[in-house]
Design a protein around this motif. Structure first.
Motif, short mmCIF file in Angstrom:
data_model
loop_
_atom_site.label_atom_id
_atom_site.label_comp_id
_atom_site.label_asym_id
_atom_site.label_seq_id
_atom_site.Cartn_x
_atom_site.Cartn_y
_atom_site.Cartn_z
N ARG A 489 43.28 6.07 50.21
CA ARG A 489 43.70 5.19 51.30
C ARG A 489 42.90 3.89 51.30
NH1 ARG A 489 48.09 3.71 53.73
NH2 ARG A 489 47.46 2.18 55.29
N VAL A 490 41.63 3.96 50.96
CA VAL A 490 40.80 2.76 50.89
C VAL A 490 41.30 1.83 49.78
CG1 VAL A 490 38.51 1.95 50.17
CG2 VAL A 490 38.73 3.67 51.95
N ILE A 491 41.68 2.38 48.65
CA ILE A 491 42.25 1.54 47.58
C ILE A 491 43.51 0.85 48.08
CG2 ILE A 491 43.30 1.57 45.29
CD1 ILE A 491 41.42 3.85 44.57
N THR A 492 44.34 1.59 48.82
CA THR A 492 45.53 0.99 49.42
C THR A 492 45.15 -0.16 50.35
OG1 THR A 492 46.67 3.12 49.31
CG2 THR A 492 47.60 1.46 50.79
N ASP A 493 44.15 0.07 51.19
CA ASP A 493 43.70 -0.99 52.11
C ASP A 493 43.17 -2.20 51.35
OD1 ASP A 493 44.38 0.66 54.20
OD2 ASP A 493 42.32 1.38 54.55
N ILE A 494 42.44 -1.95 50.26
CA ILE A 494 41.92 -3.06 49.44
C ILE A 494 43.07 -3.91 48.89
CG2 ILE A 494 40.78 -3.60 47.25
CD1 ILE A 494 38.93 -1.22 47.78
#
Length: 568
Positions: A489-494
């Motif tokens: 999810r953090v990669i998505t947010d990035i």
């Protein structure tokens, strides 16, 4: 139909078979000798643990006979010897103090049922998740409790009403000052303890196989009889096994004992599996079956409860004696139980005259031997985190509760493991490989290392999204070993945060095992184009340079347009 066959096969795997005694024809002599040796060693321990738990010497002896026999037949180890142990005494004594001796049979059966169910549900491998510092801290804490529990008997005083071993030992020591005429009894008890300790320490130096505890018990008993010392004795013992009886189980008893039974069951499972694992590592008799071991230990505690005995576990000290004495099959542990059964029927009048102080001395030396100085040095000298886990587990074991100590020890160990994993993970900006080209300063290449999970995700998000003056960000994920939903999810947010700023994101080298999760969480969908996913770095860099060229051309055109607008 396949499910039925699988269930029957699983059930058969928990039951005895002919293969359990495949080597008996070649090893029966050494098995008999080992069984006799272990029986001699186990006798004083069984009596001492029974007395120390509050259940009485007879209960300890019955447990060693009944549970020792059942566990030998049904357990998952060929060389494990079971019976009452110090760890079980530590957790059982407060239960008997709180609920009375009448609760012993019920709590034994309840705990046995829980352990048996754990074996049937194939939970035997859970113990492998226990960290080494937790196990060692737990062992040291138990040793300290066993030693402190013997202080009242060694001083011939009362330990008071507290079930805490430290407080009881302090109370017993304080009671000596007020003993008055009891100083004679205290001096005699301490003398017997000293004799027992000296014999147990010196016996192995005279001959490795000399049963020091039994020799010490015999010598102390003879001294007590010859000099008519005013010390407490074991007292009357049954001259036969009692008839089996079902314990009284109603809702009131169940509600009161289900908590203690669960604690005892957890301890029995942990200690038995640890003992079986150690036995497997120091013998060449084959691997142990963890699930069958739990099943057999559960049956052993149930059977012991029916006869008025205590919950049982595998005993590493007696198991080690069995292996060193030549035990190769279950016949050795069975023989050990039969030797103790012979004591019940033939020698209880003699055993009843053993001084309680002698048993206290045996347990004090046994507790001291549970603490291995080389192991302590290894744990304390390993890492600061492991040292903290060790001491936290040991202190909580002594001060509060055994199972809570294991739970808290695991939590503390998990915290340090998590912190170490976070430190090993990270994000690093790298130079673009190959010759430098114009515009490469507008490309940021980030390598994700180690683990991207809930503990490290926020740091990665801040590091990447803080980038400035770039047109393209390449995320290298080929070195990423662990990825959870939070990390994905953090990669998505990035990606979304950078794309909103007009920065193109390219992903290179996402592993096949992470692709499904990344797709589900939205990583791939967040990319501006499905072609922004690459398997090799040169192609990703080439694509990034094309984006930079277009962005540079767009900036040049925009600058020219703005210049024309400002011209007169």
């Amino acid at each position: 139909m396949k499910t039925v066959h699988a269930g029957l096969a699983a059930a058969r795997a928990l039951l005895p078979g002919r293969g359990d005694y495949s080597g008996l024809r070649a090893s029966w002599r050494s098995d008999l000798v080992a069984g006799l040796t272990v029986g001699i060693v186990a006798l004083p321990l069984a009596l001492a643990f029974g007395v120390s738990s509050g259940a009485g010497a007879a209960s300890g002896l019955i447990t060693a006979v009944v549970a020792g026999l059942v566990a030998a037949v049904f357990g998952g180890s060929h060389v494990q010897v079971s019976g009452p142990t110090g760890a079980m005494v530590v957790v059982l004594a407060p239960v008997i103090a709180a609920h009375g001796l009448g609760a012993l049979a019920a709590v034994s059966v309840l705990a046995g049922l829980i352990v048996l169910a754990a074996g049937a549900l194939k939970l035997g491998r859970v113990v492998t998740f226990l960290p080494w510092p937790v196990i060692e801290g737990f062992t040291v804490g138990i040793a300290a409790i066993i030693f402190l529990q013997q202080v009242p008997a060694a001083l011939a005083t009362d330990g008071g009403d507290s079930t805490n071993a430290v407080l009881a030992a302090v109370h017993a020591a304080g009671a000596v000052n007020a003993a008055g005429a009891g100083w004679v009894s205290t001096g005699a008890s301490l003398g017997i303890v000293a004799v027992v300790a000296a014999v147990m320490v010196l016996a192995p130096k005279i001959h490795p196989r000399l049963p020091g505890s039994l020799v010490a018990i015999v010598l102390a008993s003879v001294i007590a009889e010859v000099f008519a010392l005013p010390v407490a004795r074991i007292g009357a013992l049954p001259t036969s096994l009692p008839a089996p009886a079902l314990p009284v189980l109603n809702m009131e008893i169940l509600s009161a004992l289900v908590g203690p039974a669960a604690t005892i069951a957890a301890l029995a499972a942990i200690e038995s599996l640890l003992s079986a694992r150690v036995a497997s590592s120091i013998s060449d008799t084959g691997a142990y079956d963890a699930d069958r071991e739990l099943f057999g230990q559960g049956l052993a505690s149930i059977a012991s409860g029916f006869f008025g005995g205590m919950p049982a576990t595998g005993a590493i000290a007696r198991t080690a004696v069995n292996i060193r004495s030549g035990g190769r099959t279950r016949a050795a542990a069975i023989t050990h139980a039969l030797v103790l059964l012979a004591v019940v029927y033939l020698a209880t009048s003699v055993v009843s005259r053993i001084p309680l102080a002698a048993l206290a001395g045996v347990l004090m030396v046994t507790a001291a031997r549970m603490v291995s100085l080389p192991t302590l040095r290894a744990v304390i000298g390993s890492t600061r985190a492991d040292t903290i886990v060790f001491f936290v587990t040991a202190v909580i074991t002594v001060s509060f509760d055994l199972i809570e100590a294991v739970e808290i020890g695991i939590v503390v160990a998990a915290f340090f493991a998590l912190r170490s994993l976070v430190r090993s993970s990270g994000v690093h900006r790298e130079e673009i490989p190959g010759p430098i080209m114009d515009g490469d300063e507008h490309i940021a290449l980030f390598r994700l290392d180690g683990a991207l999970f809930f503990g490290a995700a926020e740091r990665v998000l801040e590091r990447v999204t803080d980038i400035r003056n770039v047109d393209v960000v390449i995320l290298r994920m080929s070195q990423l070993q662990i990825l959870d939903a939070t990390g994905a999810r953090v990669i998505t947010d990035i990606i979304q945060a950078l794309e909103r700023r007009g920065i193109t994101v390219l992903i290179k080298g996402i592993q096949d095992r992470h692709l499904h999760l990344a797709t589900k969480v939205g990583v791939i969908e967040s990319l501006r184009h499905h072609k922004h996913l690459f398997s090799d770095l040169p192609a990703a860099v080439e694509h990034a340079r094309s984006h930079v060229s277009r962005a540079a051309a767009a900036r040049t055109a925009q600058t020219a347009t703005e210049r024309k607008k400002t011209e007169p």
